[in-house]
Motif scaffolding. Sequence first.
Motif, PDB file in Angstrom:
ATOM      1  N   GLY A  23       0.795  -1.225   0.000  1.00 61.51           N
ATOM      2  CA  GLY A  23       0.000   0.000   0.000  1.00 61.51           C
ATOM      3  C   GLY A  23       0.821   1.266   0.000  1.00 61.51           C
ATOM      4  N   GLY A  24       2.128   1.153  -0.240  1.00 57.98           N
ATOM      5  CA  GLY A  24       2.969   2.343  -0.325  1.00 57.98           C
ATOM      6  C   GLY A  24       3.460   2.877   1.007  1.00 57.98           C
ATOM      7  N   ALA A  25       3.340   2.106   2.066  1.00 55.91           N
ATOM      8  CA  ALA A  25       3.823   2.555   3.380  1.00 55.91           C
ATOM      9  C   ALA A  25       5.340   2.725   3.347  1.00 55.91           C
ATOM     10  CB  ALA A  25       3.440   1.546   4.451  1.00 55.91           C
ATOM     11  N   THR A  26       5.837   3.606   4.207  1.00 63.64           N
ATOM     12  CA  THR A  26       7.275   3.842   4.316  1.00 63.64           C
ATOM     13  C   THR A  26       7.671   3.816   5.796  1.00 63.64           C
ATOM     14  OG1 THR A  26       6.965   6.239   4.334  1.00 63.64           O
ATOM     15  CG2 THR A  26       7.419   5.219   2.192  1.00 63.64           C
ATOM     16  N   PRO A  27       7.709   2.628   6.391  1.00 62.35           N
ATOM     17  CA  PRO A  27       8.037   2.536   7.818  1.00 62.35           C
ATOM     18  C   PRO A  27       9.525   2.753   8.086  1.00 62.35           C
ATOM     19  CG  PRO A  27       7.841   0.352   6.883  1.00 62.35           C
ATOM     20  CD  PRO A  27       7.462   1.320   5.795  1.00 62.35           C
ATOM     21  N   THR A  28       9.832   3.068   9.320  1.00 63.04           N
ATOM     22  CA  THR A  28      11.217   3.145   9.772  1.00 63.04           C
ATOM     23  C   THR A  28      11.595   1.775  10.336  1.00 63.04           C
ATOM     24  OG1 THR A  28      10.615   3.820  12.003  1.00 63.04           O
ATOM     25  CG2 THR A  28      10.982   5.592  10.383  1.00 63.04           C
ATOM     26  N   PHE A  29      12.877   1.585  10.631  1.00 63.18           N
ATOM     27  CA  PHE A  29      13.308   0.344  11.271  1.00 63.18           C
ATOM     28  C   PHE A  29      12.554   0.157  12.586  1.00 63.18           C
ATOM     29  CE2 PHE A  29      17.774   1.170   9.349  1.00 63.18           C
ATOM     30  CZ  PHE A  29      17.411   0.569   8.156  1.00 63.18           C
ATOM     31  N   GLN A  60      18.048  -7.264   8.051  1.00 61.97           N
ATOM     32  CA  GLN A  60      17.211  -7.780   6.965  1.00 61.97           C
ATOM     33  C   GLN A  60      16.868  -6.683   5.960  1.00 61.97           C
ATOM     34  OE1 GLN A  60      16.413 -10.947   6.199  1.00 61.97           O
ATOM     35  NE2 GLN A  60      17.745 -11.525   7.889  1.00 61.97           N
ATOM     36  N   ALA A  61      16.637  -5.462   6.433  1.00 60.19           N
ATOM     37  CA  ALA A  61      16.350  -4.353   5.524  1.00 60.19           C
ATOM     38  C   ALA A  61      17.561  -4.062   4.643  1.00 60.19           C
ATOM     39  CB  ALA A  61      15.946  -3.105   6.302  1.00 60.19           C
ATOM     40  N   LEU A  62      18.752  -4.100   5.216  1.00 58.37           N
ATOM     41  CA  LEU A  62      19.967  -3.881   4.430  1.00 58.37           C
ATOM     42  C   LEU A  62      20.140  -4.984   3.395  1.00 58.37           C
ATOM     43  CD1 LEU A  62      22.449  -2.637   7.170  1.00 58.37           C
ATOM     44  CD2 LEU A  62      21.402  -1.302   5.328  1.00 58.37           C
ATOM     45  N   GLU A  71      14.076  -0.045  -1.032  1.00 55.43           N
ATOM     46  CA  GLU A  71      15.010   1.078  -0.968  1.00 55.43           C
ATOM     47  C   GLU A  71      14.969   1.679   0.425  1.00 55.43           C
ATOM     48  OE1 GLU A  71      13.507   3.778  -3.925  1.00 55.43           O
ATOM     49  OE2 GLU A  71      14.768   2.914  -5.480  1.00 55.43           O
ATOM     50  N   LEU A  72      16.091   2.217   0.827  1.00 61.16           N
ATOM     51  CA  LEU A  72      16.168   2.998   2.059  1.00 61.16           C
ATOM     52  C   LEU A  72      16.155   4.455   1.635  1.00 61.16           C
ATOM     53  CD1 LEU A  72      18.942   1.050   3.986  1.00 61.16           C
ATOM     54  CD2 LEU A  72      16.477   0.717   4.042  1.00 61.16           C
TER      55      LEU A  72
END
Length: 102
Positions: A23-29, A60-62, A71-72
């Motif tokens: 849904g296009g969310a952009t959460p932080t770590f 895991q994000a990296l 992408e970060l």
Amino acid sequence: MPSNTEKPPLDPVAQTIIDMLAGGATPTFQDVAKAIAKARAKPKDGPDAWRRYLTAVRQQALYLARNGSLELTRKGVAIDPNDFKGLVRIRLPQAADRHATD
């Protein structure tokens, strides 16, 4: 011999990251770590239990960013997953931010 077209299943933390991007969310770590902690909460866990998941979320994000699965970003701009600092957000890859190498 296993087929090269089959992908191994994602780590549960990586799967949670991917699921949160729907849904296009952009959460932080921290957002992801808090969601994992909430899902796995035990009655005796304190309010800072999410911190124990922060390192795994970051790793895991990296991994996913280096593989091009996400992408970060910092201040809305994609950043290098090998060289960053500060508060970053996670998002699905955006075609407009990719640089042509032609």
